[in-house]
Structure formats: structure tokens, C-alpha cells
Motif scaffolding. Structure first.
Motif, PDB file in Angstrom:
ATOM      1  N   ALA A  59       0.713  -1.355  -0.192  1.00  0.00           N
ATOM      2  CA  ALA A  59       0.487   0.194   0.173  1.00  0.00           C
ATOM      3  C   ALA A  59       0.911   1.370   0.084  1.00  0.00           C
ATOM      4  N   VAL A  60       1.819   1.181   0.714  1.00  0.00           N
ATOM      5  CA  VAL A  60       3.110   2.424   0.757  1.00  0.00           C
ATOM      6  C   VAL A  60       3.683   2.931  -0.753  1.00  0.00           C
ATOM      7  N   LEU A  61       3.801   1.805  -0.915  1.00  0.00           N
ATOM      8  CA  LEU A  61       5.015   1.699  -2.462  1.00  0.00           C
ATOM      9  C   LEU A  61       3.797   2.268  -3.050  1.00  0.00           C
ATOM     10  N   SER A  62       2.422   1.878  -3.528  1.00  0.00           N
ATOM     11  CA  SER A  62       0.966   2.311  -4.665  1.00  0.00           C
ATOM     12  C   SER A  62       0.782   3.830  -4.142  1.00  0.00           C
ATOM     13  N   ASP A  63       0.320   4.162  -2.867  1.00  0.00           N
ATOM     14  CA  ASP A  63       0.368   5.701  -2.172  1.00  0.00           C
ATOM     15  C   ASP A  63       1.399   6.411  -3.250  1.00  0.00           C
ATOM     16  N   ALA A  64       2.971   6.073  -3.156  1.00  0.00           N
ATOM     17  CA  ALA A  64       3.912   6.876  -3.692  1.00  0.00           C
ATOM     18  C   ALA A  64       3.948   6.423  -4.829  1.00  0.00           C
ATOM     19  N   GLY A  65       3.322   5.586  -5.614  1.00  0.00           N
ATOM     20  CA  GLY A  65       3.533   5.552  -6.846  1.00  0.00           C
ATOM     21  C   GLY A  65       4.405   4.373  -7.435  1.00  0.00           C
ATOM     22  N   LEU A  66       5.370   4.022  -6.583  1.00  0.00           N
ATOM     23  CA  LEU A  66       6.481   3.825  -6.780  1.00  0.00           C
ATOM     24  C   LEU A  66       6.135   1.920  -7.240  1.00  0.00           C
ATOM     25  N   ASP A  67       6.948   1.583  -7.920  1.00  0.00           N
ATOM     26  CA  ASP A  67       6.657   0.080  -8.927  1.00  0.00           C
ATOM     27  C   ASP A  67       7.035  -1.001  -7.414  1.00  0.00           C
ATOM     28  N   PRO A  68       6.559  -1.888  -7.402  1.00  0.00           N
ATOM     29  CA  PRO A  68       6.759  -2.194  -5.574  1.00  0.00           C
ATOM     30  C   PRO A  68       7.893  -4.118  -6.735  1.00  0.00           C
ATOM     31  N   HIS A  69       7.685  -3.502  -8.158  1.00  0.00           N
ATOM     32  CA  HIS A  69       8.889  -4.721  -8.358  1.00  0.00           C
ATOM     33  C   HIS A  69      10.443  -4.368  -8.549  1.00  0.00           C
ATOM     34  N   ALA A  70      10.284  -3.226  -8.489  1.00  0.00           N
ATOM     35  CA  ALA A  70      11.378  -2.274  -8.815  1.00  0.00           C
ATOM     36  C   ALA A  70      12.825  -2.841  -7.379  1.00  0.00           C
ATOM     37  N   ALA A  71      13.603  -3.471  -7.401  1.00  0.00           N
ATOM     38  CA  ALA A  71      14.569  -3.603  -6.543  1.00  0.00           C
ATOM     39  C   ALA A  71      14.757  -2.971  -5.369  1.00  0.00           C
ATOM     40  N   GLY A  72      15.237  -1.195  -6.452  1.00  0.00           N
ATOM     41  CA  GLY A  72      15.774  -0.695  -5.331  1.00  0.00           C
ATOM     42  C   GLY A  72      14.408   0.258  -5.120  1.00  0.00           C
ATOM     43  N   ASN A  73      13.193   0.555  -5.215  1.00  0.00           N
ATOM     44  CA  ASN A  73      11.907   1.013  -4.577  1.00  0.00           C
ATOM     45  C   ASN A  73      12.168   0.254  -3.203  1.00  0.00           C
ATOM     46  N   VAL A  74      12.055  -1.488  -3.416  1.00  0.00           N
ATOM     47  CA  VAL A  74      11.996  -2.353  -2.136  1.00  0.00           C
ATOM     48  C   VAL A  74      12.546  -1.820  -1.336  1.00  0.00           C
ATOM     49  N   ALA A  75      14.424  -1.875  -1.611  1.00  0.00           N
ATOM     50  CA  ALA A  75      15.433  -1.411  -0.790  1.00  0.00           C
ATOM     51  C   ALA A  75      15.184  -0.232   0.282  1.00  0.00           C
ATOM     52  N   ALA A  76      14.645   0.633  -0.596  1.00  0.00           N
ATOM     53  CA  ALA A  76      14.667   2.048  -0.053  1.00  0.00           C
ATOM     54  C   ALA A  76      13.726   1.807   1.428  1.00  0.00           C
ATOM     55  N   LEU A  77      12.408   1.485   0.897  1.00  0.00           N
ATOM     56  CA  LEU A  77      11.436   1.323   1.700  1.00  0.00           C
ATOM     57  C   LEU A  77      12.100   0.621   3.247  1.00  0.00           C
ATOM     58  N   THR A  78      12.734  -0.826   2.663  1.00  0.00           N
ATOM     59  CA  THR A  78      13.246  -1.322   3.830  1.00  0.00           C
ATOM     60  C   THR A  78      14.584  -0.463   4.609  1.00  0.00           C
ATOM     61  N   LEU A  79      15.437   0.221   3.854  1.00  0.00           N
ATOM     62  CA  LEU A  79      16.081   0.727   4.812  1.00  0.00           C
ATOM     63  C   LEU A  79      15.656   1.657   5.865  1.00  0.00           C
ATOM     64  N   LEU A  80      14.447   2.401   5.272  1.00  0.00           N
ATOM     65  CA  LEU A  80      13.709   3.775   5.920  1.00  0.00           C
ATOM     66  C   LEU A  80      13.093   2.407   7.065  1.00  0.00           C
ATOM     67  N   VAL A  81      12.807   1.719   6.614  1.00  0.00           N
ATOM     68  CA  VAL A  81      12.247   1.149   8.136  1.00  0.00           C
ATOM     69  C   VAL A  81      12.874   0.931   9.223  1.00  0.00           C
ATOM     70  N   GLY A  82      14.180   0.391   8.409  1.00  0.00           N
ATOM     71  CA  GLY A  82      15.567   0.143   9.961  1.00  0.00           C
ATOM     72  C   GLY A  82      15.377   1.069  10.767  1.00  0.00           C
ATOM     73  N   VAL A  83      15.842   2.413   9.713  1.00  0.00           N
ATOM     74  CA  VAL A  83      15.564   3.642  10.523  1.00  0.00           C
ATOM     75  C   VAL A  83      14.743   4.193  10.717  1.00  0.00           C
ATOM     76  N   ILE A  84      13.910   4.352  11.035  1.00  0.00           N
ATOM     77  CA  ILE A  84      13.232   4.364  11.681  1.00  0.00           C
ATOM     78  C   ILE A  84      13.098   3.466  12.506  1.00  0.00           C
ATOM     79  N   MET A  85      13.002   1.570  12.694  1.00  0.00           N
ATOM     80  CA  MET A  85      13.066   1.589  14.016  1.00  0.00           C
ATOM     81  C   MET A  85      14.337   1.469  15.331  1.00  0.00           C
ATOM     82  N   ALA A  86      15.685   2.405  14.368  1.00  0.00           N
ATOM     83  CA  ALA A  86      16.390   2.273  14.973  1.00  0.00           C
ATOM     84  C   ALA A  86      16.139   3.455  15.805  1.00  0.00           C
ATOM     85  N   LEU A  87      15.339   4.741  15.340  1.00  0.00           N
ATOM     86  CA  LEU A  87      15.218   6.152  15.884  1.00  0.00           C
ATOM     87  C   LEU A  87      15.011   5.578  17.507  1.00  0.00           C
TER      88      LEU A  87
END
Length: 540
Positions: A59-87
Motif C-alpha cells: 500500500a505504501v509503494l502504491s500510494d507513492a506511485g512506485l513500482d513494487p517489483h523494482a528492487a531499488g524501491n523495495v531496498a529504499a523502503l526496507t532501509l527507511l523502516v530500519g532507520v525509523i526502528m533504530a531511531l
């Protein structure tokens, strides 16, 4: 090993449900569990992809208009989730979870367990029930029994039956999940039963997860969504600790679990993994096959890496109905494990029971991030109600032998006497109207002194309580009496000075607390009696 094997079909299925490349779900079972298990204070918690995280991420990637099959988009989301959890871990925001009531967490955990079951109904019977919420899906699945495919259903039932039989054999009890997976998978292959397999979802590449560079340009569009994914993951993980306590009796730490999941996502983001969090189902599998230490999660990730590298094609033959049957067993065990908590909440109070039921309904009928917000609001409401009910006023009376006893607060202050009243509460604004209604009437309080004992009040009181002190002291003074606050701790004394209450009460109006429990009270009573004698001498 069983946890690692489960990660193949379950991870790929969850990724597929969310509209991602199924292999990204597979990779979420390699790096994240290793890093998460090494760092998590909840030693049995397996950090990996869950169905709720997959759906929220999609839902997050779709709302942002990003392709969920693009590895770079998935990596960006996963890293941001990790940063937020660490913060969140660094800011010690895990304390927020301590305000989530047991009733709300019980409803949430039970709802998640039901969601785990509904997520594999199609795998177990080859029939996907319609419905916009989990309860309706279960109902439609039951009444739609005629749509179940016999081959898939029989394989799932055989899996559950072999699991149940293995549980009866003491040496196999802890390995029942693994035994049933292997036995039924081999049987399906021998008899050539035509059912969906892991390989029908996607091919498993014979190689370790590749390095995945994040799409840095996508990150500004994903921050808000990454926060939602992180909250969903952390809320799910919060249900792991009470459901799977550490076998060695050591205590878990919510902030430590936050940090561990952050580390898992920071590592997984660079190796093609979808966002991960503490998984109840995967942790349940690990515990079900006898896991007792954090090394279960580490070994599951390493074992999955070896399987993918050496014999990924062999794992493709695992039947999906086998996985469906076993995940239904895990979900059912999680629900059964919550029966005691459910009964406890039902017997505790109607308000707690209502909060549990509402949270369960929200978890099964609303998007998970909305259910989390609703659960947090219900927890806050329960906290406020309970705090407001805890306030009390009691009169302290000294016996002839010098011991203090409690009595009901008098309706009015008797003139020319010292009355000692103890206040216990949180000074929460919701309780102050009840407090004011219980304070003694001052209309006939000439030469009367009310000693209000404040030892059980928070050191930094609310502004509403300070305002009430000033109002009551004014009324009492106008009636010819006096208010003395006894057992005042340093923090409150500082507030009373800054707000002018100390000046209003005059010399001796604020008596500091000391090491003796009733020391301040006895000093205040002595001062009050002296004040009354002085008033009498002046009038004469």
C-alpha cells in the motif's frame, strides 16, 4: 531448520500476496533473522516478513506511485523502516508499548493469530474465500466447503493428522511440525498428488541474496509510509514477547527488540529483502520444534541460505497445502495459548473486556495500521479511567497509643480543630472533580486547620491540582481557617514556590517530606495546633 524451511513457501507466499517478487520474501528469511536474532532480547523472536508487513508495504509503494517489483524501491523502503526502528529504539520510545493495556494486546495478538490462519486458507484448500475482513473470510470459507478442492484439502488434513500423531510420540513431539512437513511432502511426491507447490509460485534462484542498491530518490516519498510499516511491524513484534517468553527466564526489553528489528532491516535492505519484523507465526514454528535460544533464528537464516544455494530446486517441491495446514496449526496454537489471557480479561472488568473485543474486531476488519491506532487510543482511555478511579481521600486519626488509623473524610471541617487528610492519586485532571467533591466543606471552619498529606502525589503535579489548592486555600482562609500541605517532596515544593502557592499558605504552610513516614504529618499537626492556640490567645 524447520523455521528455515517454512521461510521458503511462507515468505514467498506473503510477498506474492503483497504484489512483490516472491523471491524478495524468500530473501527476507536469510539476513533479517540472522541479524535480528543475534541482537534481540526476546531470544526466540524470529524477525522476517509477515503478511501484514507485506500488505502494508504494498500500500505504501502504491500510494507513492512506485513500482513494487523494482528492487531499488523495495531496498529504499526496507532501509527507511530500519532507520525509523533504530531511531525509536534510540529515543527509548519502547516505553510507549508499556502503556498498551493487557486487554488491548490480548485482542490484538488474537486477531493477528486469526489473520495468520486466514492468510493460508487458500493454500490449505485451494479456495480463496471472499470478504473484506478476516471474520467474514472465515465464515465464507466454512460455508463455501463445496468449493474446496479435494486434493489440496486432503493433503492439508493429512499434514495436521501427521502433526497430531507426532505430538503423541515423546521423542518427536518437539519436531512434529518438521516431521509432518517431510512425511507428507514425500507422500505427495510418491503418489503424484496434483497440488500447488512452492515452485508454482516462483523459481528459487540457486544463489545467495544479491547486493541491492536503494533508490535514494524514492526515499522522500516513502518516509511517512515507512513509519506506518515500522509501527505495524513493531506492534506485531510486541505480541511476541508475552506469547513466547524467554525459556531461561530472562527479561525481554522492548527498546532492545526495536533496535534488533532496526538492525535486521538495515542489513536486509542491502540484500534484496522486504521489510521485516517480529513474526508470531515463524516464532511459533521455532518454539514448536524445540527452540530454546536465540541461535534458532540465526540457524534458520543460515540454513535457508544453504538450502537456496545448494538445493533450492528441491525446496520447490514442498506442497503449498502442507504449509497451509501447518500454519493453521501454528495459528490455532497461538489462539489456544491466549485463552487464559482472554478469560482473565473477561473476568477483570467490563471496560477491559470491551477494549479487548473492539481491538480484536479492528485487527480482523481494518487495515492493521488503523487497528494499531485504535488500540493505542483504547489503551489511553483505559489508563485515564483507571488513574481517575485510583484517587482517594482518607482521614488520618492518631489513637491513644500513638498509632495512625484511617477513617472516612468528614463532610465539614470542625471549627477549632486539626483535621488530617491523606490524598493519594496521580493529580490527573479527570480525577480532580471527584477530589474536590470529597474535600470537607469549609463554611463553618473558623480556626480550623486541614493538614493535607501529599506524600503519595507525583512530585510534579498537574496545573489543575495547583489551581485547586489555591481555590480551596482561599475559601478556607476566608472562613477563618488554614490549609497546610504536609509530606511535600522537593519537586512539588519547587512547583509550589514558582506558582505562588507557598506564599499564599504562609510560613509553615508547606512541610517537606522526610525519611520518617509520618514525620512531616506530626510536624504539621504540631504547627497547626500552635496556630490554633495563637489564634485563641489573640482573640482573648
Amino acid at each position: 531448520m524447520a523455521t528455515g524451511l517454512f521461510s521458503i513457501p511462507e515468505g514467498m507466499a506473503y510477498a506474492s500476496i503483497g504484489g512483490f517478487n516472491p523471491v524478495a520474501g524468500l530473501y527476507a528469511g536469510i539476513v533479517p533473522p540472522i541479524l535480528g536474532s543475534l541482537a534481540a532480547p526476546t531470544v526466540l523472536m524470529v524477525t522476517t516478513l509477515t503478511s501484514a508487513i507485506a500488505l502494508t508495504s504494498q500500500a505504501v509503494l502504491s500510494d507513492a506511485g512506485l513500482d513494487p517489483h523494482a528492487a531499488g524501491n523495495v531496498a529504499a523502503l526496507t532501509l527507511l523502516v530500519g532507520v525509523i526502528m533504530a531511531l525509536m529504539a534510540g529515543l527509548r520510545l519502547g516505553v510507549v508499548m508499556s502503556f498498551v493495556s493487557n486487554a488491548v494486546m490480548t485482542g490484538f495478538s488474537t486477531g493477528i493469530a486469526l489473520s495468520i490462519i486466514t492468510g493460508v486458507l487458500e493454500d490449505a484448500t485451494a479456495y480463496k474465500p471472499p470478504g473484506h475482513n478476516k471474520l467474514l473470510q472465515v465464515w465464507n470459507w466454512i460455508v463455501g466447503i463445496g468449493h474446496w478442492q479435494s486434493a489440496a484439502t486432503l493433503v492439508a488434513l493429512a499434514t495436521i493428522a501427521v502433526w497430531a500423531a507426532a505430538r503423541l510420540v515423546r521423542p518427536l513431539a518437539e519436531l512434529a511440525l518438521l516431521v509432518s512437513m517431510i512425511v507428507v511432502s514425500v507422500g505427495v511426491a510418491i503418489f503424484g498428488v496434483d497440488v500447488e507447490t512452492v515452485g508454482d509460485i516462483a523459481r528459487i534462484p540457486a544463489g545467495l541474496p544479491p547486493f541491492s542498491a536503494p533508490a535514494w530518490s524514492a526515499m522522500p516519498h516513502l518516509f511517512g509510509g515507512a513509519l506506518a510499516v515500522a509501527l505495524v511491524a513493531l506492534a506485531q513484534a510486541a505480541g511476541v514477547s508475552p506469547s513466547m517468553p524467554n525459556p531461561d527466564g530472562s527479561r525481554s526489553n522492548v527498546n532492545g527488540d526495536f533496535a534488533a528489528q532496526g538492525l535486521a532491516n538495515l542489513g536486509g535492505g542491502f540484500f534484496a529483502a522486504l521489510p521485516s519484523g517480529g513474526s508470531l507465526s515463524r516464532t511459533g514454528v521455532a518454539a514448536g520444534v524445540g527452540a530454546r535460544t536465540r541461535w534458532a533464528g540465526v540457524i534458520s537464516g543460515m540454513f535457508l541460505a544453504i538450502v537456496v544455494l545448494v538445493c533450492g530446486s528441491l525446496a520447490e517441491h514442498i506442497p503449498m497445502p502442507v504449509i497451509g495446514g501447518l500454519i493453521m496449526v501454528v495459528g490455532a496454537e497461538l489462539i489456544v495459548g491466549k485463552v487464559g489471557d482472554i478469560m482473565l480479561v473477561l473476568r477483570t472488568s467490563r471496560l477491559s473486556a470491551l477494549a479487548m473485543v473492539v481491538t480484536f474486531a479492528a485487527t480482523t476488519q481494518l487495515p492493521l495500521q488503523q487497528a494499531i491506532v485504535l488500540g493505542a487510543m483504547l489503551s489511553l482511555l483505559l489508563y485515564c479511567v483507571q488513574i481517575s478511579r485510583q484517587s482517594e481521600l482518607l482521614t488520618l486519626v492518631m489513637d491513644s497509643d500513638g498509632r495512625w488509623r484511617t477513617e472516612e473524610v468528614p463532610a465539614a471541617l470542625p471549627p477549632g480543630r486539626v483535621t488530617v487528610v491523606q490524598y493519594g492519586g496521580a493529580s490527573f485532571f479527570a480525577e480532580l472533580s471527584r477530589l474536590e467533591s470529597k474535600l470537607p466543606d469549609v463554611s463553618q471552619a473558623r480556626d480550623a486547620v486541614l493538614v493535607l498529606v501529599m506524600r503519595a502525589v507525583p512530585e510534579v503535579p498537574s496545573s489543575a491540582l495547583i489551581k485547586q489548592f489555591r481555590r480551596y486555600a482561599t475559601r478556607l482562609e476566608n472562613a477563618g481557617g488554614r490549609l497546610i500541605l504536609a509530606g511535600v517532596r522537593p519537586g512539588m515544593a519547587h512547583v509550589l514556590d514558582r506558582t505562588g502557592v507557598s506564599d499564599q499558605l504562609g510560613a509553615g504552610g508547606v512541610v517537606p517530606a522526610d525519611d520518617h513516614v509520618f514525620g512531616a504529618v506530626e510536624r504539621a499537626v504540631a504547627d497547626a495546633q500552635e496556630w490554633i492556640r495563637t489564634r485563641g490567645d489573640t482573640e482573648q
